[in-house]
Design an enzyme around this catalytic site. Structure first.
Site, PDB file in Angstrom:
ATOM      1  N   TYR A  58       0.848  -1.181   0.000  1.00  0.00           N
ATOM      2  CA  TYR A  58       0.000   0.000   0.000  1.00  0.00           C
ATOM      3  C   TYR A  58       0.892   1.243   0.000  1.00  0.00           C
ATOM      4  CZ  TYR A  58      -3.294  -3.526   1.821  1.00  0.00           C
ATOM      5  OH  TYR A  58      -4.043  -4.657   2.014  1.00  0.00           O
ATOM      6  N   ASN A 157      -3.804 -14.812   0.839  1.00  0.00           N
ATOM      7  CA  ASN A 157      -3.923 -15.218  -0.565  1.00  0.00           C
ATOM      8  C   ASN A 157      -3.306 -16.589  -0.835  1.00  0.00           C
ATOM      9  OD1 ASN A 157      -5.154 -12.682  -1.727  1.00  0.00           O
ATOM     10  ND2 ASN A 157      -3.266 -11.822  -0.877  1.00  0.00           N
ATOM     11  N   TYR A 204     -10.842 -10.010   3.362  1.00  0.00           N
ATOM     12  CA  TYR A 204     -10.681  -8.674   2.784  1.00  0.00           C
ATOM     13  C   TYR A 204     -11.709  -8.483   1.667  1.00  0.00           C
ATOM     14  CZ  TYR A 204      -7.728 -10.735  -0.985  1.00  0.00           C
ATOM     15  OH  TYR A 204      -7.246 -11.471  -2.042  1.00  0.00           O
ATOM     16  N   SER A 209     -15.885  -4.085  -3.170  1.00  0.00           N
ATOM     17  CA  SER A 209     -15.648  -2.872  -3.976  1.00  0.00           C
ATOM     18  C   SER A 209     -16.884  -1.985  -4.061  1.00  0.00           C
ATOM     19  CB  SER A 209     -15.162  -3.249  -5.385  1.00  0.00           C
ATOM     20  OG  SER A 209     -13.969  -4.003  -5.320  1.00  0.00           O
ATOM     21  N   LYS A 215     -25.066   1.426  -2.987  1.00  0.00           N
ATOM     22  CA  LYS A 215     -24.903   2.684  -3.726  1.00  0.00           C
ATOM     23  C   LYS A 215     -25.060   2.512  -5.237  1.00  0.00           C
ATOM     24  CE  LYS A 215     -19.824   2.616  -4.184  1.00  0.00           C
ATOM     25  NZ  LYS A 215     -18.578   3.346  -3.845  1.00  0.00           N
TER      26      LYS A 215
END
Length: 311
Positions: A58, A157, A204, A209, A215
């Site tokens: 990140y 992962n 996660y 997304s 929305k």
């Protein structure tokens, strides 16, 4: 906010955490502001969230640096914050993953420096590489744990076979992987294995997304330059089906005086296979709103309705 034990370790974290990929993750999201990122971290801590989930990937360490700066402020007590970070992306060989003991040892030292701390509560191997035996990589983290540099060992992962290889010596405390109401493949084999071996699970992308926030509408389309247009969840019949199911949750959310996103987070918090949930945020207000999910007492009946809706 309730705390939960991470695997067999001595680490106890809040069941609701902060996914900090938008804190300093300039390589992931354009136009991020570092001061906003720091305020997101402050809001999380002020809201009772103690689990901060970050990674070298990140912002190539920038997220860790910003979290470290906030934790130096007088307002916050480092001993009450649970820092989870990850490494596997090799900066000396861009585009490659590295799990070698030497790389992991250096990654921990570098993360400690960026975070301005003497220990990391949870350290994850972010992605498996193709060369290093998984149990040897975890053994390197176990040595760092014994040295007091890290307090809990995580992998992220990894598929089930890789998780089993990594956990040959029983050292793995926590697994982080993609899981949400619309991505539930882990329920078939991974989660039963984790339960049997007392390994915590942290999903996660819990809000997928934004798909699980309410929305979006079925009429929405995405420009070919929009990354969402490349994802199967945002295309055709699958997108339409997901939105239809999300719309059905709005009535349930209204009964709890909650948003759809808060209702979804409450479902994860009630799920016995999920140790902690780490929604991300690009604004402090989103963190504050997410934190309110902890107050929702989802009934067994509504939990089952949501579960079957997305099964």
């Amino acid at each position: 906010m309730a705390d939960v034990r991470i695997g067999k370790s001595r680490v106890y974290a809040s069941t609701l955490g902060l996914g900090a990929n938008a804190v300093g993750g300039h390589n992931l999201f354009p136009g991020l502001d570092d001061e906003t990122g720091k305020e997101i971290v402050r809001m999380a801590l002020r809201s009772g969230i103690t689990l901060l989930d970050t990674a070298y990937a990140y912002g190539n360490g920038r997220s860790e640096e910003l979290i470290g700066e906030v934790l130096q402020e007088d307002e916050f007590d480092r001993s009450r914050v649970i820092i989870a970070t990850k490494a596997a992306h090799d900066p000396e060989n861009p585009g490659t993953k590295n799990n070698s003991p030497e790389f992991l040892e250096k990654s921990v030292e570098d993360a400690l420096r960026r975070l301005q701390t003497e220990y990391i509560d949870i350290f994850y191997i972010h992605f498996p590489d193709e060369a290093t035996p998984k149990n040897e990589a975890v053994a390197a983290l176990h040595r760092l744990k014994e040295a007091g540099k890290i307090r809990a060992i995580g992998i992220s992962n990894f598929d089930l076979a890789q998780v089993k290889e990594a956990n040959q010596d029983g050292y793995v405390d926590v697994v982080e992987d993609q899981f949400s109401l619309i991505h539930r493949e882990a329920e078939t084999e991974l989660l039963p294995y984790l339960r049997e071996n007392r390994i915590s699970f942290v999903p996660y992308f819990p809000l997928a997304s934004g798909l699980l926030t309410g929305k979006y509408s079925k009429e929405m389309t995405f420009d070919e330059n929009d990354l969402r247009s490349k994802k199967a969840d945002f295309k055709g019949v699958r997108f339409q089906t997901i939105i239809q199911k999300v719309d059905q949750m709005k009535e349930i959310a209204q009964r709890y005086d909650a948003t759809v996103a808060q209702l979804v987070l409450a479902w994860y918090l009630k799920n016995p296979d999920i140790t902690a949930v780490i929604p991300g945020a690009k604004k402090p207000e989103q963190v504050q709103a997410n934190a309110q999910a902890i107050d929702i007492r989802l009934s067994n009946e509504d939990y089952d309705i949501i579960d079957k809706l997305f099964s």
